[in-house]
Write an enzyme that holds these catalytic residues in place. Structure first.
Site, mmCIF file in Angstrom:
data_model
loop_
_atom_site.group_PDB
_atom_site.id
_atom_site.type_symbol
_atom_site.label_atom_id
_atom_site.label_comp_id
_atom_site.label_asym_id
_atom_site.label_seq_id
_atom_site.Cartn_x
_atom_site.Cartn_y
_atom_site.Cartn_z
ATOM 1 N N ILE A 237 0.796 -1.340 0.012
ATOM 2 C CA ILE A 237 -0.020 -0.013 -0.043
ATOM 3 C C ILE A 237 0.912 1.305 0.025
ATOM 4 O O ILE A 237 1.691 1.413 0.984
ATOM 5 C CB ILE A 237 -1.018 0.042 1.187
ATOM 6 N N LYS A 238 0.442 2.027 -0.982
ATOM 7 C CA LYS A 238 1.157 3.399 -1.023
ATOM 8 C C LYS A 238 0.582 4.382 -0.364
ATOM 9 O O LYS A 238 -0.666 4.657 -0.945
ATOM 10 C CB LYS A 238 1.610 3.743 -2.526
ATOM 11 N N GLN A 239 0.824 5.280 0.676
ATOM 12 C CA GLN A 239 -0.045 6.274 1.143
ATOM 13 C C GLN A 239 0.944 7.544 1.495
ATOM 14 O O GLN A 239 2.017 7.280 1.858
ATOM 15 C CB GLN A 239 -0.139 5.497 2.602
#
Length: 350
Positions: A237-239
Site C-alpha cells: 500500500i502506497k500512502q
C-alpha cells in the site's frame, strides 16, 4: 549511527531517532525483514507465482535482502502533464532514462505507465522489476476532472514482463466505489497471473479541507483508506505520510472511537504513521510512503520521511519527483540517502 543522518535531521534528530511508541508497541507489529515473504505472505492465499515475484522485488537493488523497498515512480507524465513533470530535466521524456535512473539509483523496482515500460521492456524487464500502473488521473480534460481511468489491462502488464501492477483509488470521492470495484477485479486477475498488486490508497474530496486544515493526510482517514486497500488484497500500500489527525471528528462524519486519539496515537509523527501501519493489518501488508513533490529542501525531507516510515514499521519509500526532476547524479544521491536509512541498523523500529 551515521552522522550524516543525524546531521540531515538536524534539530529533529533526537526526537525522531530516540522516540518510543507506546500506544501501539512494536511487539504488536509484523515488521519488515529478510524473511517477510516466508514469515508473513506465505501464510496468505497468494499463489507461489505472487510469492516469487514479490521476492524478486525484495531481492533487487541496494536494499536487496532487507525486506525494505525503494521504488521509483514516474507516472506523472499522465497524472500532472508531461511538461510539468519533465521540463526540469527533459531527458526524462525518454522512457529509457527513467528505467536507467531506477537501476543506477539502486531501486528495487520502477513504477510507470504501460507506454513507458512497454517502450523499453525487451531491454530492461529482465534487469529490474517493472510495476505497471493501470489507471491514472489526467488533467487535459477541460474543465479538470479528478477521477481514475484505466489506461492499461492486467494482461498487457503480464505480457511485457512486469512483476507487479499498480492502481490508484481516490477513497472518499464520489467515484470511489466504481474505482474500488474496477481495481478489485483487476487485482484478482493479476493475482491469478502471479503479479504483485500495489495500491495508491489516496484520499480525494474537497470536503476534507475544512476550516483551513487539510485532512487528506490525517492519520485516522488515511488509516481507514489503508484498511480498505488491504481489504481488496493489495500486497503493498502506497500512502501519503500522515501529517495530522482528527479527520473524523473535525468533519463530523463516519465512525471512529475516542481511543484512536487518546491511547493509540499522539501528535508525534511516528505515532501517526504507526497508526497507518496498524491499519495495514498490523504490517501484514507492507506500507510505503510517498516522497512528495520536489522542492528546495528535498534531501532533508526525503531522509526525514524515510526515518519516520521505518521507525513506525513501514516498508519503505516510493520517491519520484524529488529524484527525476534533478540532474541524474543528484537524483541518485537522493535515492541512495533514502536507502541508507533502511540500511542503517541503528535506525530502529520505535
Amino acid at each position: 549511527m551515521s552522522t550524516n543522518i543525524q546531521d540531515i535531521l538536524a534539530e529533529e534528530a533526537e526526537s525522531l531517532l530516540a522516540y518510543r511508541c507506546t500506544g501501539i508497541p512494536r511487539e504488536r507489529l509484523h515488521v519488515p525483514g529478510p524473511d517477510f515473504v516466508d514469515r508473513i505472505v506465505s501464510l496468505s492465499d497468494r499463489n507461489p507465482r505472487v510469492l516469487r515475484n514479490l521476492q524478486s522485488l525484495f531481492n533487487q537493488g541496494r536494499l536487496g535482502g532487507t525486506g525494505y523497498l525503494s521504488l521509483l515512480p514516474v507516472d506523472q507524465g499522465v497524472e500532472h502533464s508531461a511538461g510539468a513533470s519533465f521540463a526540469p530535466n527533459p531527458d526524462f521524456f525518454d522512457p529509457e532514462h527513467i528505467v536507467e535512473l531506477a537501476i543506477e539509483g539502486g531501486c528495487n523496482g520502477v513504477a510507470s505507465t504501460l507506454g513507458v515500460l512497454g517502450a523499453v521492456a525487451r531491454k530492461y524487464a529482465h534487469k529490474i522489476p517493472f510495476i505497471v500502473k493501470l489507471n491514472h488521473n489526467e488533467l487535459l480534460s477541460y474543465p479538470n476532472q479528478y477521477d481514475q481511468t484505466l489506461f492499461a489491462q492486467v494482461d498487457q502488464a503480464f505480457e511485457l514482463g512486469a512483476v507487479a501492477v499498480g492502481a490508484t483509488v481516490y477513497f472518499g470521492s464520489e467515484e470511489s466505489r466504481r474505482q474500488i470495484l474496477e481495481v478489485s477485479e483487476a487485482f484478482a486477475h493479476a493475482h491469478e497471473l502471479g503479479l504483485v498488486c500495489v495500491l495508491w490508497a489516496y484520499l480525494r474530496n474537497s470536503a476534507f479541507k475544512h476550516e483551513g486544515t487539510d485532512y487528506h493526510t490525517a492519520a485516522d482517514l488515511t488509516g481507514q483508506a489503508n484498511h480498505l486497500a488491504a481489504t481488496i488484497e493489495a500486497d503493498i500500500i502506497k500512502q501519503k505520510q500522515a501529517l495530522g489527525n482528527g479527520g473524523y471528528t473535525a468533519l463530523d462524519f463516519g465512525k471512529t472511537h475516542p481511543k484512536v486519539y487518546d491511547e493509540l496515537t499522539s501528535e508525534h509523527p511516528i505515532d501517526l504513521v504507526r497508526y497507518q501501519v496498524a491499519n495495514c493489518y498490523m504490517g501484514r501488508v507492507g506500507m510505503i510512503n510517498s516522497g512528495g513533490p520536489s522542492g528546495k529542501d528535498d534531501l532533508h525531507q526525503a531522509v526525514r520521511t524515510a526515518v519516520i516510515n521505518k521507525r513506525a514499521g513501514g516498508m519503505g519509500l516510493i520517491s519520484g519527483r524529488k529524484a527525476f526532476q534533478k540532474p541524474v547524479a543528484e537524483g541518485v544521491k537522493l535515492l541512495n540517502a533514502i536507502q541508507d536509512v533502511y540500511l542503517s541498523d541503528e535506525v530502529t523500529i520505535a
